[in-house]
Write a protein that holds these residues in place. Structure first.
Motif, short mmCIF file in Angstrom:
data_model
loop_
_atom_site.label_atom_id
_atom_site.label_comp_id
_atom_site.label_asym_id
_atom_site.label_seq_id
_atom_site.Cartn_x
_atom_site.Cartn_y
_atom_site.Cartn_z
N ARG A 157 -7.02 -47.09 -13.46
CA ARG A 157 -8.13 -46.47 -14.64
C ARG A 157 -7.29 -47.26 -15.48
N TYR A 174 -14.99 -45.67 -14.88
CA TYR A 174 -15.75 -43.98 -15.24
C TYR A 174 -14.54 -43.12 -14.85
N LEU A 175 -12.88 -43.43 -14.72
CA LEU A 175 -11.89 -42.67 -13.96
C LEU A 175 -11.57 -41.93 -15.33
N SER A 179 -6.13 -35.56 -11.76
CA SER A 179 -7.13 -35.67 -10.74
C SER A 179 -5.47 -35.54 -9.47
N THR A 203 -10.30 -36.54 -8.12
CA THR A 203 -10.38 -37.48 -9.30
C THR A 203 -11.71 -36.72 -10.41
N HIS A 205 -13.70 -37.97 -13.57
CA HIS A 205 -14.42 -38.77 -14.10
C HIS A 205 -15.51 -38.55 -15.26
N ILE A 230 -18.09 -43.14 -6.06
CA ILE A 230 -16.95 -42.43 -6.38
C ILE A 230 -15.76 -42.12 -4.50
#
Length: 445
Positions: A157, A174-175, A179, A203, A205, A230
């Motif tokens: 990330r 996109y993270l 999580s 996670t 996102h 993902i």
């Protein structure tokens, strides 16, 4: 017959871990300025709001607002879209002085008494330390892998170079910070890992694929494409990166029958403290042994080392790890218990789960441990042995307090009210294998 065992971990962006890190960041700020500070700070975080409460006795003045805001931004909550960000959240502090009744037992003043006798336990209770030889750090494999998955996910990330998508001419990650992971390992009758059975990764996102039109059907198609991306990135990027850091014997436990669940509930855009209120001390199993061994029930974060909930749990881990590393047993659990205000433990117990490699009962092993000077379990001795009155706690508040690598770091402290300063400290001192030789000598190994 083989059996399955599972452990989980949560990331630094999980709301409960945000709360833990705030509590330990404030603890570090007090200890950096006044090592004799007595601190017990609890944190609640929710949509746009942080509440800190607790008891502190200290000569230090801490910039609570800026300390908390800087931490939240560093974790990754730095955008208004998260509905919880370091620059905009409200912060309410109700910290007050520690009870004199408690302090009287912890910091007694008596003539002709040693420092060890003067410092009593900050509370009653029992604490546990555990170790097992199935990994290099003497931790359960299930928990080690769960932590590794999320540490690597956080690295990805922050890099912003992998697990990405191409959109509107920009390559971007996109993270988001929140999580969770879970790892199930298959063990044989001898309690040895046979294979990695199941991995779960959830996670948070971005909403990174727009629907073609504003209809339920179009949104469902866009969501499906996001989840497919993902899943592919976890399978093809995250897990290979984690495997590459593992010893060969652990890499060989991954096979084609591995079951992988990624965001099994579906879309996970809203997360963190906005979606789920965070509280200090609500992830004590993640913090310790992932469900193996035992837990006395006391949380760690926000507590200075006079609170044996924390310091004695570290010391018990140190005993268990050094016993296993020295070859006394393949697996070991150490329990210690205290009465508030009393320096000497009321009990110390060892359980080797039938894995002892020496001709002694567990009670006999415990008797030898209790007599070893390097395992003095009075609160004062524990603080001195592991140098616990240093600002070393923020790093413990995510990805586990145990099984970590001891290391020295330079920490920087900033305040609007005093000059900046730095301190060199040593982290995770209770993980050292510095008593192995003494254990071998004591047990004739």
């Amino acid at each position: 017959m083989n059996y399955l065992f599972t452990s989980e971990s949560v990331s630094e962006g999980h709301p409960d871990k945000v709360a833990d890190q705030i509590s330990d960041t404030l603890l570090d700020e007090f200890l950096a300025r006044d090592p004799q500070s007595h601190v017990a700070v609890e944190t609640l975080c929710t949509t746009g709001q942080v509440v800190v409460a607790g008891e502190v006795s200290s000569r230090a003045y801490v910039d609570i607002q800026n300390s908390i805001r800087g931490l939240i931004n560093e974790i990754g909550y730095n955008r208004g879209a998260y509905r919880f960000d370091g620059d905009a959240c409200g912060i309410l502090s109700t910290i007050h002085e520690q009870s004199e009744d408690i302090d009287r037992g912890v910091s007694r003043q008596e003539e002709n008494a040693s420092a060890e006798d003067l410092q009593g336990a900050g509370d009653q209770g029992m604490m546990f330390g555990y170790a097992v030889d199935e990994t290099a750090d003497y931790m359960p494999l299930t928990l080690d892998l769960s932590h590794m998955l999320l540490r690597e996910l956080a690295d990805i990330r922050r890099e912003g170079t992998s697990m990405n998508y191409y959109r509107k001419g920009k390559l971007t990650t996109y993270l988001r910070p929140d999580s969770k992971s879970q790892v199930t390992v298959e063990y044989d009758d001898n309690h040895r890992p046979v294979r990695i059975h199941t991995i779960v990764v959830s996670t948070q996102h971005d909403d990174f694929i727009d629907p073609l039109e504003d209809t339920k059907e179009a949104r469902a198609v866009a969501d499906k494409k996001m989840l497919e991306q993902i899943y592919a990135d976890v399978k093809d990027v995250l897990i290979p990166r984690v495997k590459a850091k593992l010893p060969v014997e652990i890499q060989n436990l991954f096979d084609d029958e591995l079951i992988l669940h990624v965001n099994p509930t579906g879309k996970f855009v809203l997360g963190g403290p906005h979606a789920d209120t965070g509280l200090t001390g609500r992830k004590i199993i993640v913090d310790t042994y992932g469900g193996r061994g035992a837990h006395g029930g006391g949380a760690f974060s926000g507590k200075d080392p006079s609170k044996v909930d924390r310091s004695a749990a570290y010391a018990a881990r140190h005993i268990a790890k050094n016993l296993v590393a020295a070859g006394v047993a393949r697996e070991g659990l150490v329990q210690v218990a205290y009465a508030i205000g009393c320096a000497q433990p009321v009990s110390l117990c060892v359980n080797t789960y039938g894995t002892s490699r020496i001709d002694m009962t567990d009670s006999e092993i415990a008797d030898i441990v209790k007599a070893m000077p390097c395992f003095d379990m009075t609160p004062y001795a524990i603080e001195k042995r592991f140098d616990l009155r240093q600002p070393i706690y923020r790093e413990t508040a995510s990805y586990g307090h145990l099984g970590r690598q001891p290391r020295k770091v330079i920490k920087h402290f900033h305040s609007r009210y005093e000059p900046d300063f730095t301190k060199e400290v040593e982290l995770f001192t209770w993980e050292k294998l510095d008593a192995v030789d003494a254990v071998k000598k004591a047990f004739g190994l």
